[in-house]
Scaffold this motif. Structure first.
Motif, PDB file in Angstrom:
ATOM      1  N   HIS A 142      55.694  31.692  45.371  1.00 47.90           N
ATOM      2  CA  HIS A 142      54.739  31.438  44.283  1.00 47.90           C
ATOM      3  C   HIS A 142      53.336  31.179  44.847  1.00 47.90           C
ATOM      4  O   HIS A 142      52.332  31.596  44.259  1.00 47.90           O
ATOM      5  CB  HIS A 142      55.205  30.252  43.456  1.00 47.90           C
ATOM      6  N   ASP A 145      52.031  34.705  46.336  1.00 46.48           N
ATOM      7  CA  ASP A 145      52.045  35.893  45.473  1.00 46.48           C
ATOM      8  C   ASP A 145      50.728  36.058  44.724  1.00 46.48           C
ATOM      9  O   ASP A 145      50.459  35.377  43.739  1.00 46.48           O
ATOM     10  CB  ASP A 145      53.206  35.804  44.479  1.00 46.48           C
ATOM     11  N   ARG A 146      49.925  36.964  45.212  1.00 46.49           N
ATOM     12  CA  ARG A 146      48.701  37.371  44.518  1.00 46.49           C
ATOM     13  C   ARG A 146      48.758  38.878  44.250  1.00 46.49           C
ATOM     14  O   ARG A 146      47.731  39.532  44.143  1.00 46.49           O
ATOM     15  CB  ARG A 146      47.463  37.034  45.357  1.00 46.49           C
ATOM     16  N   THR A 147      49.962  39.388  44.157  1.00 44.78           N
ATOM     17  CA  THR A 147      50.144  40.824  43.974  1.00 44.78           C
ATOM     18  C   THR A 147      49.698  41.247  42.579  1.00 44.78           C
ATOM     19  O   THR A 147      49.692  40.457  41.645  1.00 44.78           O
ATOM     20  CB  THR A 147      51.624  41.206  44.168  1.00 44.78           C
ATOM     21  N   ARG A 148      49.341  42.533  42.470  1.00 42.59           N
ATOM     22  CA  ARG A 148      48.859  43.093  41.214  1.00 42.59           C
ATOM     23  C   ARG A 148      49.932  43.865  40.458  1.00 42.59           C
ATOM     24  O   ARG A 148      49.751  44.164  39.272  1.00 42.59           O
ATOM     25  CB  ARG A 148      47.684  44.039  41.484  1.00 42.59           C
ATOM     26  N   ALA A 153      55.196  42.582  44.047  1.00 46.47           N
ATOM     27  CA  ALA A 153      55.892  41.294  43.969  1.00 46.47           C
ATOM     28  C   ALA A 153      57.291  41.394  44.576  1.00 46.47           C
ATOM     29  O   ALA A 153      57.731  40.499  45.310  1.00 46.47           O
ATOM     30  CB  ALA A 153      55.964  40.834  42.513  1.00 46.47           C
ATOM     31  N   GLN A 188      38.865  44.465  47.361  1.00 44.13           N
ATOM     32  CA  GLN A 188      38.703  44.201  45.933  1.00 44.13           C
ATOM     33  C   GLN A 188      38.846  45.487  45.120  1.00 44.13           C
ATOM     34  O   GLN A 188      39.422  45.467  44.021  1.00 44.13           O
ATOM     35  CB  GLN A 188      37.341  43.566  45.671  1.00 44.13           C
ATOM     36  N   ARG A 191      42.514  46.173  44.839  1.00 47.81           N
ATOM     37  CA  ARG A 191      43.148  45.243  43.894  1.00 47.81           C
ATOM     38  C   ARG A 191      42.806  45.625  42.455  1.00 47.81           C
ATOM     39  O   ARG A 191      43.659  45.565  41.564  1.00 47.81           O
ATOM     40  CB  ARG A 191      42.699  43.811  44.193  1.00 47.81           C
ATOM     41  N   ARG A 195      45.616  47.073  39.481  1.00 44.45           N
ATOM     42  CA  ARG A 195      45.874  46.271  38.281  1.00 44.45           C
ATOM     43  C   ARG A 195      46.500  47.108  37.154  1.00 44.45           C
ATOM     44  O   ARG A 195      47.323  46.625  36.388  1.00 44.45           O
ATOM     45  CB  ARG A 195      44.570  45.632  37.788  1.00 44.45           C
TER      46      ARG A 195
END
Length: 340
Positions: A142, A145-148, A153, A188, A191, A195
């Motif tokens: 948790h 996890d900054r996955t898009r 994930a 960026q 990312r 999304r």
């Protein structure tokens, strides 16, 4: 041999379990919902399987396994893993034949390439679930996890539960992370692009199983375009460590172009609604769509034209289920009806 099949993604994984402790650890990581096994009459083995609370199934005798399993799906693998994989494939063919087409090639995870963490370690370190609630909040997963995307994930979870052991692979992963950290604009952009990507593996599985729709196809086409954009961004960054991070298949580009050209931007999820194909793709389809949308107006215009042509002001165009469309005139006006 232990083989796991994720029916929603087609992921097909095999690993060794040299004893009940290894089997318990493997099942603890996999969290299976159904276990297909033979030899479960052994009380110790049955006890380990019972701990998972998964549905347990005993496969029917599949006959010659080579007759039901395509060799390409299970490449050369250790005998125990290969046999387990063949039995899983045979069971899927017996129970859910449509899923066979979604199964990806078997991927073997060994102690030589990954650390197969014991379940006690996973639990005590709270890598993916807490000891109190059993949920993700408060865990290492948790926090990291900054996955898009759902794919990212799942991959991060797999990396945490099966760390790399080979120096070369570890160094490559670290170099790629460092390259992305060192190029914040590229990172960026990637990312932001990610999304909008759907869960590609699950969408593909749904399509192959016959449950896909036009919206799924458009989503897959957009995913291809996204990967192509990421590949361009990575190439422009000039960072060799990022080579291979996103490698689009050239064969998919024309297919994505065709899909995006045929379907509207937001197609409906069912064919019964219509309106999924763009105008201009096929003239006959455009004509049929125009008639469906403007049929009443065309009938009214046709009725007005025939009244003017015949001079019969009471002429009507009607429809019934038996005869279809008919032109009606009163008996007193029959003499004025033209021959054609």
């Amino acid at each position: 041999g232990v083989v796991a099949l994720d029916a929603s993604t087609g992921d097909f994984t095999g690993l060794y379990a040299t004893g009940l402790a290894d089997l318990r650890n493997a099942l603890g990581r996999l969290l299976p919902r159904e276990i297909v096994c033979t030899g479960a009459e052994d009380p110790e083995l049955a006890g380990v399987l019972d701990e998972t609370r998964a549905l347990r199934s005993i496969p029917k005798a599949p006959g010659p396994l080579s007759a039901v399993v395509p060799d390409a799906r299970i490449p050369d693998s250790p005998m125990a893993i290969r046999e387990a994989g063949e039995r899983i494939m045979a069971y899927v063919q017996q129970t859910h034949g449509a899923l066979l087409a979604t199964v990806r090639p078997l991927r073997v995870v060994t102690a030589g390439t990954h650390v197969l963490l014991p379940q006690t370690t996973v639990r005590n370190l709270e890598l993916v679930s807490t000891g109190v609630s059993g949920r993700a909040p408060g865990t290492l997963l948790h926090f990291l996890d900054r996955t898009r995307t759902p794919l990212g994930a799942r991959l991060l979870r797999e990396w945490l539960l099966s760390p790399l052991t080979r120096i070369e692979a570890i160094a490559l992963r670290q170099a790629r992370v460092a390259a992305l950290v060192g190029t914040p604009i590229v990172r960026q952009q990637i990312r932001d692009d990610l999304r909008g990507i759907v869960d590609v593996t699950r969408v593909l599985t749904r399509c192959v199983a016959g449950g896909g729709n036009a919206r799924d196809l458009v989503a897959l086409a957009r995913a291809v375009r996204t990967v192509e954009g990421i590949d361009r961004a990575v190439t422009a960054s000039g960072r060799p460590d990022l080579t291979g991070v996103a490698t689009p298949d050239p064969a998919l580009s024309p297919l994505a172009t065709d899909l995006l050209a045929v379907f509207v931007d937001e197609p409906p999820t069912t064919t019964s609604e219509g309106g999924m194909v763009r105008t201009g793709v096929r003239p006959d389809l455009d004509e049929a769509l125009d008639l469906a949308l403007n049929g009443r107006r065309y009938i009214a215009e046709y009725e007005a034209q025939q009244r003017q042509r015949t001079g019969i002001s009471t002429l009507k165009v009607r429809y019934n289920r038996v005869f279809g469309y008919t032109i009606e005139v009163s008996r007193s006006q029959v003499a004025r009806v033209p021959a054609d």
